[in-house]
Design a protein around this motif. Structure first.
Motif, PDB file in Angstrom:
ATOM      1  N   ASN A 187       0.728  -1.295   0.073  1.00 26.91           N
ATOM      2  CA  ASN A 187       0.022   0.016  -0.025  1.00 26.91           C
ATOM      3  C   ASN A 187       0.982   1.157   0.119  1.00 26.91           C
ATOM      4  O   ASN A 187       0.690   2.430   0.698  1.00 26.91           O
ATOM      5  CB  ASN A 187      -0.994  -0.052   1.061  1.00 26.91           C
ATOM      6  CG  ASN A 187      -2.019  -0.974   1.175  1.00 26.91           C
ATOM      7  OD1 ASN A 187      -2.345  -1.379   0.027  1.00 26.91           O
ATOM      8  ND2 ASN A 187      -2.375  -1.479   2.296  1.00 26.91           N
ATOM      9  N   LEU A 188       1.636   1.570  -0.926  1.00 25.43           N
ATOM     10  CA  LEU A 188       2.591   2.772  -1.203  1.00 25.43           C
ATOM     11  C   LEU A 188       2.011   3.556  -2.037  1.00 25.43           C
ATOM     12  O   LEU A 188       2.637   4.570  -2.636  1.00 25.43           O
ATOM     13  CB  LEU A 188       3.947   2.237  -1.536  1.00 25.43           C
ATOM     14  CG  LEU A 188       4.734   1.505  -0.242  1.00 25.43           C
ATOM     15  CD1 LEU A 188       5.997   1.053  -0.625  1.00 25.43           C
ATOM     16  CD2 LEU A 188       5.134   2.317   0.974  1.00 25.43           C
ATOM     17  N   GLY A 189       0.686   3.200  -2.617  1.00 23.56           N
ATOM     18  CA  GLY A 189       0.144   4.148  -3.402  1.00 23.56           C
ATOM     19  C   GLY A 189       0.645   4.140  -4.953  1.00 23.56           C
ATOM     20  O   GLY A 189       0.872   5.110  -5.607  1.00 23.56           O
ATOM     21  N   VAL A 190       1.408   3.125  -5.147  1.00 24.25           N
ATOM     22  CA  VAL A 190       1.874   3.118  -6.799  1.00 24.25           C
ATOM     23  C   VAL A 190       1.263   2.016  -7.572  1.00 24.25           C
ATOM     24  O   VAL A 190       0.809   1.009  -7.106  1.00 24.25           O
ATOM     25  CB  VAL A 190       3.571   2.672  -6.526  1.00 24.25           C
ATOM     26  CG1 VAL A 190       4.104   2.547  -8.034  1.00 24.25           C
ATOM     27  CG2 VAL A 190       4.335   3.731  -5.622  1.00 24.25           C
ATOM     28  N   ALA A 191       0.796   2.520  -8.691  1.00 22.72           N
ATOM     29  CA  ALA A 191       0.103   1.743  -9.693  1.00 22.72           C
ATOM     30  C   ALA A 191       0.307   2.099 -11.128  1.00 22.72           C
ATOM     31  O   ALA A 191       0.680   3.151 -11.296  1.00 22.72           O
ATOM     32  CB  ALA A 191      -1.648   2.024  -9.528  1.00 22.72           C
ATOM     33  N   VAL A 192       0.403   1.047 -11.795  1.00 24.12           N
ATOM     34  CA  VAL A 192       0.585   1.324 -13.221  1.00 24.12           C
ATOM     35  C   VAL A 192      -0.419   2.330 -13.904  1.00 24.12           C
ATOM     36  O   VAL A 192      -1.499   2.104 -13.533  1.00 24.12           O
ATOM     37  CB  VAL A 192       0.333  -0.181 -14.007  1.00 24.12           C
ATOM     38  CG1 VAL A 192       0.598   0.239 -15.607  1.00 24.12           C
ATOM     39  CG2 VAL A 192       1.473  -1.231 -13.763  1.00 24.12           C
ATOM     40  N   PRO A 193       0.108   3.261 -14.494  1.00 20.98           N
ATOM     41  CA  PRO A 193      -0.889   4.339 -15.086  1.00 20.98           C
ATOM     42  C   PRO A 193      -2.090   3.674 -15.568  1.00 20.98           C
ATOM     43  O   PRO A 193      -1.866   2.677 -16.413  1.00 20.98           O
ATOM     44  CB  PRO A 193      -0.079   5.213 -16.051  1.00 20.98           C
ATOM     45  CG  PRO A 193       1.379   5.038 -15.508  1.00 20.98           C
ATOM     46  CD  PRO A 193       1.453   3.557 -14.919  1.00 20.98           C
ATOM     47  N   GLU A 194      -3.224   4.490 -15.428  1.00 24.96           N
ATOM     48  CA  GLU A 194      -4.414   3.804 -16.040  1.00 24.96           C
ATOM     49  C   GLU A 194      -4.574   3.589 -17.568  1.00 24.96           C
ATOM     50  O   GLU A 194      -3.958   4.235 -18.485  1.00 24.96           O
ATOM     51  CB  GLU A 194      -5.589   4.960 -15.733  1.00 24.96           C
ATOM     52  CG  GLU A 194      -6.897   4.399 -16.116  1.00 24.96           C
ATOM     53  CD  GLU A 194      -8.074   5.367 -15.933  1.00 24.96           C
ATOM     54  OE1 GLU A 194      -9.040   5.172 -16.262  1.00 24.96           O
ATOM     55  OE2 GLU A 194      -7.501   6.589 -15.691  1.00 24.96           O
TER      56      GLU A 194
END
Length: 260
Positions: A187-194
């Motif tokens: 839960n570090l707020g990192v996600a592949v761009p939409e």
């Protein structure tokens, strides 16, 4: 003239699909590049989206390696040719470490590629819902293929520092041999761009992609012992592999690529 050390090379593999190996691989590539190292990325299998993320992280094209479509000699030659001016080559695996063409061989798997390249493997685990069972899992991976060089473990999606200590204590108590070189928090707020992960849009230069790469590099720098990792992925075995004289290799070819 001072002799240059052999290029470092290693594979980033997962215990299964979905453990976060792509994010870990991209983050490591970007972190090494931030250190001033020339990083050559590769991807096991025919995937075309992950290599585009690699290119953004490394500033150079990523190339596919496939143990089902190509033989070992042409694969080694390809890696040596593409990475000849680099300090480190990072190869992102496919699916789980031993998953490939069928259930009875390593054909097409990340494990097969690691042995072809005489390269060590860094194994990524999803530890979010795991405790002492981590030791049983790692014991199995250590024993399953003695010819494989497991150089390190990255504990991904760790709930807290206390959770990481518990996992490491379990591995030590079970006398697992592969060292833990890092634990990455959940839960570090990192996600592949939409839409990038679906191929609806492909990764390219934009603020969201740049921020994604930067954040992954920062997480790797704070969570993983990068110096220890580089020490454990000595590339001398790979450098000693014989390079074929070009049999079966196409030196020049024209390829049309549609881009919309």
């Amino acid at each position: 003239m001072e002799k240059k050390d052999p290029m470092k090379i290693f594979l980033v593999a997962g215990t299964q699909s979905g453990v976060g190996k792509t994010s870990i691989a991209i983050g490591l590539m970007a972190a090494f590049r931030r250190r001033g190292l020339k990083v050559q990325p590769f991807k096991v299998g025919p995937d075309f989206i992950d290599p585009l993320h690699h290119r953004m992280a490394c500033g150079r094209p990523s190339f596919n390696l496939d143990g089902w479509m190509l033989d070992s000699e042409s694969t080694v030659a390809n890696v040596k040719r593409r990475a000849k001016d680099c300090d480190v080559a990072v190869v992102e695996g496919v699916m789980g470490l031993f998953d490939g063409l069928d259930g009875s061989s390593d054909t097409g798997s990340t494990a097969q590629m690691a042995k072809w390249l005489s390269a060590p493997v860094v194994l990524v685990l999803d530890c979010w819902a795991m405790g002492r069972s981590v030791a049983a899992l790692i014991k199995g991976f250590e024993l399953f293929d003695p010819d494989l060089n497991l150089a390190g473990i990255i504990l991904n999606k760790v709930g807290s520092p206390a959770h990481a200590e518990w996992l490491i204590a379990s591995l030590k108590a079970a006398k697992c041999k592969v060292p833990v070189i890092g634990s990455v928090p959940q839960n570090l707020g990192v996600a592949v761009p939409e839409d990038h992960h679906l191929g609806v849009t492909v990764p390219g230069p934009d603020d969201a992609q740049d921020e994604y790469i930067k954040r992954l590099a920062e997480i790797m720098e704070s969570s993983i012992d990068l110096d220890a990792l580089l020490e454990k992925v000595d590339g001398s075995s790979f450098s000693q592999l014989a390079t074929p004289g070009g049999r079966g290799l196409v030196r020049h070819a024209s390829l049309d690529l549609a881009s919309d």
